[in-house]
Design an enzyme around this catalytic site. Structure first.
Site, PDB file in Angstrom:
ATOM      1  N   GLY A 287      16.297   3.450 -11.544  1.00 48.31           N
ATOM      2  CA  GLY A 287      15.796   4.853 -11.689  1.00 48.31           C
ATOM      3  C   GLY A 287      14.794   5.056 -12.672  1.00 48.31           C
ATOM      4  O   GLY A 287      14.615   6.325 -13.289  1.00 48.31           O
ATOM      5  N   SER A 288      13.839   4.173 -13.252  1.00 47.87           N
ATOM      6  CA  SER A 288      12.850   4.459 -13.953  1.00 47.87           C
ATOM      7  C   SER A 288      11.848   5.679 -13.469  1.00 47.87           C
ATOM      8  O   SER A 288      11.157   6.361 -14.106  1.00 47.87           O
ATOM      9  CB  SER A 288      12.219   3.263 -14.804  1.00 47.87           C
ATOM     10  OG  SER A 288      11.641   2.547 -13.877  1.00 47.87           O
TER      11      SER A 288
ATOM     12  N   LEU B 215      17.510   1.505  -1.223  1.00 45.94           N
ATOM     13  CA  LEU B 215      17.513   0.334  -0.506  1.00 45.94           C
ATOM     14  C   LEU B 215      18.010   0.493   1.060  1.00 45.94           C
ATOM     15  O   LEU B 215      18.201  -0.410   1.581  1.00 45.94           O
ATOM     16  CB  LEU B 215      18.430  -0.680  -1.313  1.00 45.94           C
ATOM     17  CG  LEU B 215      17.750  -1.187  -2.578  1.00 45.94           C
ATOM     18  CD1 LEU B 215      18.653  -2.392  -3.176  1.00 45.94           C
ATOM     19  CD2 LEU B 215      16.257  -1.590  -2.419  1.00 45.94           C
TER      20      LEU B 215
ATOM     21  N   LEU C 179      18.004   2.222   4.861  1.00 50.88           N
ATOM     22  CA  LEU C 179      17.190   2.896   5.914  1.00 50.88           C
ATOM     23  C   LEU C 179      17.490   4.389   5.841  1.00 50.88           C
ATOM     24  O   LEU C 179      18.607   4.834   5.725  1.00 50.88           O
ATOM     25  CB  LEU C 179      17.300   2.309   7.220  1.00 50.88           C
ATOM     26  CG  LEU C 179      16.560   1.089   7.432  1.00 50.88           C
ATOM     27  CD1 LEU C 179      16.673   0.684   8.967  1.00 50.88           C
ATOM     28  CD2 LEU C 179      15.036   1.235   7.152  1.00 50.88           C
TER      29      LEU C 179
ATOM     30  N   HIS D  65       6.315   1.436  -2.831  1.00 57.97           N
ATOM     31  CA  HIS D  65       6.594   0.100  -2.666  1.00 57.97           C
ATOM     32  C   HIS D  65       5.892  -0.691  -3.483  1.00 57.97           C
ATOM     33  O   HIS D  65       4.657  -0.298  -3.856  1.00 57.97           O
ATOM     34  CB  HIS D  65       6.448  -0.406  -1.137  1.00 57.97           C
ATOM     35  CG  HIS D  65       6.559  -1.811  -0.920  1.00 57.97           C
ATOM     36  ND1 HIS D  65       7.965  -2.042  -0.608  1.00 57.97           N
ATOM     37  CD2 HIS D  65       6.040  -3.042  -0.699  1.00 57.97           C
ATOM     38  CE1 HIS D  65       8.110  -3.495  -0.251  1.00 57.97           C
ATOM     39  NE2 HIS D  65       6.633  -3.966  -0.581  1.00 57.97           N
TER      40      HIS D  65
ATOM     41  N   ASP E 103       9.575   0.415   5.113  1.00 60.68           N
ATOM     42  CA  ASP E 103       7.984  -0.064   4.688  1.00 60.68           C
ATOM     43  C   ASP E 103       6.751   0.227   5.860  1.00 60.68           C
ATOM     44  O   ASP E 103       5.760  -0.510   5.634  1.00 60.68           O
ATOM     45  CB  ASP E 103       7.742  -1.379   4.155  1.00 60.68           C
ATOM     46  CG  ASP E 103       8.962  -1.256   2.968  1.00 60.68           C
ATOM     47  OD1 ASP E 103       9.425  -0.492   2.297  1.00 60.68           O
ATOM     48  OD2 ASP E 103       9.438  -2.672   2.621  1.00 60.68           O
TER      49      ASP E 103
ATOM     50  N   GLU F  96       3.238   2.670 -11.128  1.00 59.38           N
ATOM     51  CA  GLU F  96       4.087   3.391 -10.235  1.00 59.38           C
ATOM     52  C   GLU F  96       4.220   4.847 -11.062  1.00 59.38           C
ATOM     53  O   GLU F  96       4.060   5.739 -10.489  1.00 59.38           O
ATOM     54  CB  GLU F  96       5.212   2.792 -10.001  1.00 59.38           C
ATOM     55  CG  GLU F  96       5.284   1.709  -9.075  1.00 59.38           C
ATOM     56  CD  GLU F  96       6.655   1.091  -8.986  1.00 59.38           C
ATOM     57  OE1 GLU F  96       6.771   0.497  -7.836  1.00 59.38           O
ATOM     58  OE2 GLU F  96       7.652   0.992  -9.918  1.00 59.38           O
TER      59      GLU F  96
HETATM   60  C1  GRF Z   1      10.070  -0.044  -8.176  1.00 55.68           C
HETATM   61  O1  GRF Z   1       9.348  -0.909  -8.191  1.00 55.68           O
HETATM   62  C2  GRF Z   1       9.795   0.604  -6.820  1.00 55.68           C
HETATM   63  O2  GRF Z   1       8.559   0.560  -6.419  1.00 55.68           O
HETATM   64  C3  GRF Z   1      10.458  -0.064  -5.615  1.00 55.68           C
HETATM   65  O3  GRF Z   1      11.726  -0.261  -6.413  1.00 55.68           O
HETATM   66  C4  GRF Z   1      11.603  -0.290  -7.811  1.00 55.68           C
HETATM   67  C5  GRF Z   1      12.437   0.748  -8.480  1.00 55.68           C
HETATM   68  O4  GRF Z   1      12.407   0.725  -9.850  1.00 55.68           O
HETATM   69  N1  GRF Z   1      10.860   0.466  -4.560  1.00 55.68           N
HETATM   70  P1  GRF Z   1      13.281   1.778 -10.710  1.00 55.68           P
HETATM   71  O5  GRF Z   1      14.400   2.071 -10.033  1.00 55.68           O
HETATM   72  O6  GRF Z   1      12.238   3.112 -10.662  1.00 55.68           O
HETATM   73  O7  GRF Z   1      13.212   1.375 -12.194  1.00 55.68           O
END
Ligand code: GRF
Length: 191
Positions: A12-13, A85, A87, A104, A145, A174
């Site tokens: 969840g970062s 994770l 759908l 992604h 995706d 991100e």
């Molecule tokens: C991220 O790299 C995002 O692109 C992918 O899953 C990861 C989640 O990281 N879909 P976090 O849980 O936000 O730390």
């Protein structure tokens, strides 16, 4: 003021980054964090941020519209997936047309699809000997995706990279772009 919901399955970062970004903006707030994983660290983050959180199981998600009810209760008008994770079921996509986005950790259409998450993505990028990777922000449809791409940003892949070091570089992209791109979609600057 837009009301955002974030769906996350793990750490969840990104969820935290988005929530903090919008704390100081008048465009939107993160109103709800949802997870399919009762042990996800994102729920701890939600607690620390003072953001309501909900957990659901497979049956609730795919065989009821409980999640939609929660979203409506909070007047959610936009959904960001951040490390989610599962759908997204058709009823949710229908209720939020062009209002659900995902991030992604690679340059789609390469390195996407079922099972392509977390380290698996970065390992595949390294195994293929790519010289760049990056992030893709895209609308969500009923396939993993595959929704229309909204934004991509690139970073180099270095010879000495491990999945971990590459993941860190991608995560920085991100954090830099996901909240900003969400805001541009909400304000209509990006369609
Ligand atoms: C991220 O790299 C995002 O692109 C992918 O899953 C990861 C989640 O990281 N879909 P976090 O849980 O936000 O730390």
């Amino acid at each position: 003021m837009h009301q955002i919901a974030i769906f996350a399955s793990g750490n969840g970062s990104n969820a935290q980054r988005i929530a903090e970004y919008f704390q100081n903006r008048d465009t939107a707030r993160v109103a709800l964090i949802l997870s399919n994983n009762p042990g996800a660290f994102v729920l701890k983050r939600a607690d620390l941020l003072g953001i309501p959180a909900k957990v659901f199981n497979r049956e609730m998600f795919y065989s009821s519209e409980q999640v939609l009810e929660w979203l409506k209760e909070k007047n959610v008008d936009f959904i960001a997936l951040a490390g989610f994770l599962w759908l997204v079921p058709a009823y949710l996509i229908k209720a939020y047309p062009k209002k659900i986005v995902n991030i992604h950790p690679a340059l789609l259409p390469k390195y996407g699809g079922a099972g392509m998450y977390g380290d698996a993505v970065h390992k595949a990028v390294l195994a293929a000997g790519e010289s760049e990777s990056g992030i893709t922000i895209h609308y969500v449809n009923e396939f993993y995706d595959q929704g229309p791409i909204i934004f991509q940003a690139k970073c180099p892949v270095k010879k000495e990279d491990t999945p971990d070091t590459l993941a860190q570089r991608v995560h920085q992209l991100e954090y830099q772009y996901y909240p900003v791109i969400i805001e541009k979609i909400l304000t209509g600057e990006i369609t």
